[in-house]
Design a protein around this motif. Structure first.
Motif, PDB file in Angstrom:
ATOM      1  N   ASP A 250     -77.932  94.483 -35.881  1.00  0.00           N
ATOM      2  CA  ASP A 250     -77.374  93.903 -37.213  1.00  0.00           C
ATOM      3  C   ASP A 250     -77.176  92.477 -36.741  1.00  0.00           C
ATOM      4  O   ASP A 250     -76.194  92.182 -36.031  1.00  0.00           O
ATOM      5  CB  ASP A 250     -76.082  94.436 -37.607  1.00  0.00           C
ATOM      6  CG  ASP A 250     -75.772  93.739 -38.890  1.00  0.00           C
ATOM      7  OD1 ASP A 250     -76.349  92.843 -39.377  1.00  0.00           O
ATOM      8  OD2 ASP A 250     -74.472  93.817 -38.859  1.00  0.00           O
ATOM      9  N   THR A 253     -73.638  91.037 -36.845  1.00  0.00           N
ATOM     10  CA  THR A 253     -72.969  91.506 -35.679  1.00  0.00           C
ATOM     11  C   THR A 253     -73.241  90.750 -34.418  1.00  0.00           C
ATOM     12  O   THR A 253     -72.437  90.368 -33.588  1.00  0.00           O
ATOM     13  CB  THR A 253     -73.163  93.049 -35.299  1.00  0.00           C
ATOM     14  OG1 THR A 253     -72.820  93.871 -36.577  1.00  0.00           O
ATOM     15  CG2 THR A 253     -72.359  93.463 -34.364  1.00  0.00           C
ATOM     16  N   THR A 256     -71.617  87.267 -34.906  1.00  0.00           N
ATOM     17  CA  THR A 256     -70.219  87.312 -34.536  1.00  0.00           C
ATOM     18  C   THR A 256     -69.589  87.480 -33.487  1.00  0.00           C
ATOM     19  O   THR A 256     -68.734  86.951 -32.888  1.00  0.00           O
ATOM     20  CB  THR A 256     -69.571  88.442 -35.690  1.00  0.00           C
ATOM     21  OG1 THR A 256     -69.824  88.229 -36.963  1.00  0.00           O
ATOM     22  CG2 THR A 256     -68.176  88.593 -35.657  1.00  0.00           C
ATOM     23  N   ASP A 257     -70.539  88.264 -32.751  1.00  0.00           N
ATOM     24  CA  ASP A 257     -69.976  88.518 -31.279  1.00  0.00           C
ATOM     25  C   ASP A 257     -70.362  87.702 -30.297  1.00  0.00           C
ATOM     26  O   ASP A 257     -69.455  87.375 -29.286  1.00  0.00           O
ATOM     27  CB  ASP A 257     -70.691  90.072 -30.639  1.00  0.00           C
ATOM     28  CG  ASP A 257     -70.017  91.272 -31.668  1.00  0.00           C
ATOM     29  OD1 ASP A 257     -68.943  90.887 -32.187  1.00  0.00           O
ATOM     30  OD2 ASP A 257     -70.373  92.095 -31.441  1.00  0.00           O
ATOM     31  N   SER A 260     -67.693  85.044 -30.807  1.00  0.00           N
ATOM     32  CA  SER A 260     -66.172  85.622 -30.574  1.00  0.00           C
ATOM     33  C   SER A 260     -65.995  85.140 -28.806  1.00  0.00           C
ATOM     34  O   SER A 260     -64.845  84.621 -28.561  1.00  0.00           O
ATOM     35  CB  SER A 260     -66.173  87.054 -30.662  1.00  0.00           C
ATOM     36  OG  SER A 260     -66.941  87.840 -29.378  1.00  0.00           O
ATOM     37  N   THR A 283     -79.981  85.825 -36.464  1.00  0.00           N
ATOM     38  CA  THR A 283     -78.702  85.342 -35.758  1.00  0.00           C
ATOM     39  C   THR A 283     -78.449  83.702 -35.760  1.00  0.00           C
ATOM     40  O   THR A 283     -77.323  83.358 -36.057  1.00  0.00           O
ATOM     41  CB  THR A 283     -78.890  86.039 -34.224  1.00  0.00           C
ATOM     42  OG1 THR A 283     -78.960  87.267 -34.532  1.00  0.00           O
ATOM     43  CG2 THR A 283     -77.818  85.699 -33.477  1.00  0.00           C
ATOM     44  N   GLN A 332     -73.498  92.833 -23.813  1.00  0.00           N
ATOM     45  CA  GLN A 332     -73.465  93.848 -24.719  1.00  0.00           C
ATOM     46  C   GLN A 332     -74.725  94.289 -25.221  1.00  0.00           C
ATOM     47  O   GLN A 332     -75.732  93.445 -25.494  1.00  0.00           O
ATOM     48  CB  GLN A 332     -72.621  92.878 -25.898  1.00  0.00           C
ATOM     49  CG  GLN A 332     -72.233  93.752 -27.201  1.00  0.00           C
ATOM     50  CD  GLN A 332     -71.482  93.008 -28.240  1.00  0.00           C
ATOM     51  OE1 GLN A 332     -70.711  92.096 -27.791  1.00  0.00           O
ATOM     52  NE2 GLN A 332     -71.499  93.373 -29.485  1.00  0.00           N
ATOM     53  N   LEU A 334     -76.887  96.074 -28.108  1.00  0.00           N
ATOM     54  CA  LEU A 334     -77.146  96.305 -29.348  1.00  0.00           C
ATOM     55  C   LEU A 334     -78.572  96.982 -29.668  1.00  0.00           C
ATOM     56  O   LEU A 334     -79.505  96.352 -30.284  1.00  0.00           O
ATOM     57  CB  LEU A 334     -76.825  95.256 -30.206  1.00  0.00           C
ATOM     58  CG  LEU A 334     -75.217  94.809 -30.184  1.00  0.00           C
ATOM     59  CD1 LEU A 334     -75.271  93.452 -31.096  1.00  0.00           C
ATOM     60  CD2 LEU A 334     -74.308  95.891 -30.538  1.00  0.00           C
ATOM     61  N   GLU A 355     -72.816  99.073 -31.349  1.00  0.00           N
ATOM     62  CA  GLU A 355     -72.267  98.290 -31.957  1.00  0.00           C
ATOM     63  C   GLU A 355     -70.804  98.675 -32.226  1.00  0.00           C
ATOM     64  O   GLU A 355     -70.054  97.777 -32.528  1.00  0.00           O
ATOM     65  CB  GLU A 355     -73.157  98.330 -33.651  1.00  0.00           C
ATOM     66  CG  GLU A 355     -72.432  97.507 -34.735  1.00  0.00           C
ATOM     67  CD  GLU A 355     -73.229  97.661 -35.925  1.00  0.00           C
ATOM     68  OE1 GLU A 355     -74.058  96.728 -36.390  1.00  0.00           O
ATOM     69  OE2 GLU A 355     -73.271  98.871 -36.377  1.00  0.00           O
ATOM     70  N   LYS A 356     -70.438  99.765 -32.064  1.00  0.00           N
ATOM     71  CA  LYS A 356     -68.909 100.207 -32.217  1.00  0.00           C
ATOM     72  C   LYS A 356     -68.048  99.633 -31.167  1.00  0.00           C
ATOM     73  O   LYS A 356     -66.952  99.768 -31.114  1.00  0.00           O
ATOM     74  CB  LYS A 356     -68.836 101.644 -32.525  1.00  0.00           C
ATOM     75  CG  LYS A 356     -69.603 102.311 -33.478  1.00  0.00           C
ATOM     76  CD  LYS A 356     -69.452 103.886 -33.653  1.00  0.00           C
ATOM     77  CE  LYS A 356     -70.065 104.555 -34.569  1.00  0.00           C
ATOM     78  NZ  LYS A 356     -71.535 104.311 -34.171  1.00  0.00           N
ATOM     79  N   CYS A 358     -67.392  96.098 -28.751  1.00  0.00           N
ATOM     80  CA  CYS A 358     -67.533  94.742 -28.426  1.00  0.00           C
ATOM     81  C   CYS A 358     -66.736  94.133 -27.504  1.00  0.00           C
ATOM     82  O   CYS A 358     -65.831  94.809 -26.872  1.00  0.00           O
ATOM     83  CB  CYS A 358     -67.048  94.046 -30.068  1.00  0.00           C
ATOM     84  SG  CYS A 358     -65.600  93.973 -30.028  1.00  0.00           S
TER      85      CYS A 358
END
Length: 450
Positions: A250, A253, A256-257, A260, A283, A332, A334, A355-356, A358
């Motif tokens: 996604d 996601t 955002t990550d 972060s 992205t 990470q 994904l 994805e669950k 991070c």
């Protein structure tokens, strides 16, 4: 390997973070001054850099209780829950490390059939640790869990913890986290003066054997210069994040990550390696949409502009190989089958699968340690863990006379091959005592007594 860049890091990125001052010289000056002048030097630099000069840098039990009382109950409850996670994982690590004693058979022969050669390993905790908990921009509670609590699970008997004031104020939540993690002393003191005081000792701060915890460029350089006089956990650089994504990821996601971690500072590499140009393009677009509404946009935006990268490769096998070349602090995954990374990748500080999961969980709450290797150090080391606070030592005992004699013969031959005659004679002596061998170098009068 074919790589298509949808976004390059800025060509001037390396120059943009070049220090405008001589960090090494400044740090050396502070360490030398603290070494020579103790508390007086510590106070001078605390006043200069933090505008902080209380009657005592060490917090009293009353000070600590006041800090706890100043925290909302929810904050205290959250600290305790996170520390339960950290403690559980650290304890599992400790339980995986064992002492052992092994009886070996190093030779052929012998008259009594016994081996009688015992080799052993013990894991002893470091006696004293200094934990540095950064402050400055934010109160970094999690660093207290990672450094202090992990040391305590390892069995370290005495932990000295330092953290700077924030804008001239006591960071109550950080102090609460340090206390609940088990710190034996808490000093409200930051910067190079703090790590120098812990490493060399002053009138009010005892010398420690090991320094742990992240910090700014000056703190990192201080630890580098003090290495050898004390142990350290890692050479810390800017936070890093690398995401490996396929077409199932996604883009929201991913964006955002990446942001972060980019908010940690203005020099955080945030990298996406993907097999999907669609995911890569989306992205980039979403990052530009999200940044204006991010409260830390000044930091995150600078990192993304200067150090952000989006790379498209033809296959996941190429993605795994390229990710290993980066050897990033946080990686990470994904992809449709995130656990494939456990088989295909070898160079990373920590993996975050699916994805669950991070990176922020690892930073703040999930229980694994967030003090991790940066600047490609993941090629040769892992992060902070219980084992960093342990000294694995060995011992040996030979109880069988025949075994000692045979080892003596072997030692004599091996040592003389290296021209170490003194070593050889230590072996010869046992061979004569326990097997009756004769050596010209042993005085006649002593041979009779043997």
């Amino acid at each position: 390997m074919t790589i298509r860049y949808l976004k390059h890091r800025a060509q001037t990125a390396a120059d943009s973070t070049a220090p405008t001052v001589d960090v090494s010289a400044i740090v050396k000056g502070v360490i030398d001054d603290v070494r020579a002048n103790g508390d007086m030097a510590v106070r001078k630099y605390s006043e200069k850099f933090d505008q902080w000069s209380p009657p005592s840098f060490k917090l009293s039990p009353a000070d600590i209780e006041a800090a706890l009382a100043a925290c909302p109950q929810q904050t205290i409850d959250d600290i305790k829950e996170v520390q339960r996670n950290v403690r559980a994982f650290a304890q599992a690590q400790r339980d995986s490390i064992r002492d052992f004693e092994y009886e070996i058979q190093p030779f052929r022969g012998g008259t009594d059939g016994r081996k009688g050669v015992f080799l052993g390993q013990k894991n002893l905790p470091i006696n004293s640790v200094g934990a540095y908990i950064p402050g400055g921009r934010y109160p970094l509670l999690a660093s207290a869990h990672m450094t202090i609590l992990t040391a305590k699970v390892a069995g370290v008997p005495h932990v000295v913890a330092c953290t700077p004031p924030i804008a001239g104020q006591i960071p109550h939540a950080t102090v609460a986290a340090m206390h609940l993690a088990g710190a034996d002393e808490i000093h409200l003191l930051g910067g190079v003066q703090a790590v120098a005081a812990m490493a060399v000792g002053t009138e009010s701060i005892g010398r420690v054997d090991f320094l742990a915890g992240p910090g700014n460029a000056f703190v990192a350089e201080g630890k580098r210069q003090l290495l050898g006089e004390v142990g350290i956990d890692l050479f810390a650089g800017p936070t890093e994040i690398l995401i490996v994504a396929d077409d199932t990821a996604d883009p929201l996601t991913v964006a955002t990550d990446l942001l972060s971690q980019a908010e940690h500072g203005p020099d955080t590499p945030a990298v996406l390696i993907t097999t999907s140009e669609r995911v890569g393009q989306a992205t980039i677009r979403l990052i530009h949409e999200l940044l204006p509404n991010l409260s830390t946009a000044a930091l995150a935006g600078t990192s993304w502009a200067q150090f952000g990268e989006v790379l498209v490769v033809d296959s996941l096998d190429e993605a795994w190989r390229l990710a290993d070349e980066y050897a990033s602090e946080h990686v990470q995954i994904l992809t449709q089958r995130p656990r494939e990374a456990l088989e295909k990748m070898t160079a990373y500080g920590a993996l975050f699968l699916g994805e669950k999961t991070c990176v922020s969980y690892g930073d703040k709450v999930i229980g694994t340690n967030h003090v991790l290797p940066t600047k490609k150090a993941a090629r040769y080391t892992g992060g902070l863990w219980v084992g960093k606070y342990l000294r694995t030592v060995t011992y040996q005992e030979v109880t069988n006379p025949s075994a000692s004699g045979h080892l003596g013969r072997l030692c004599g031959r091996a040592a003389r091959a290296e021209r170490f005659e003194g070593h050889a004679r230590s072996g010869d002596l046992r061979a004569q005592k326990y097997l009756g061998d004769s050596y010209a170098w042993i005085p006649t009068s002593d041979k009779a007594s043997l």
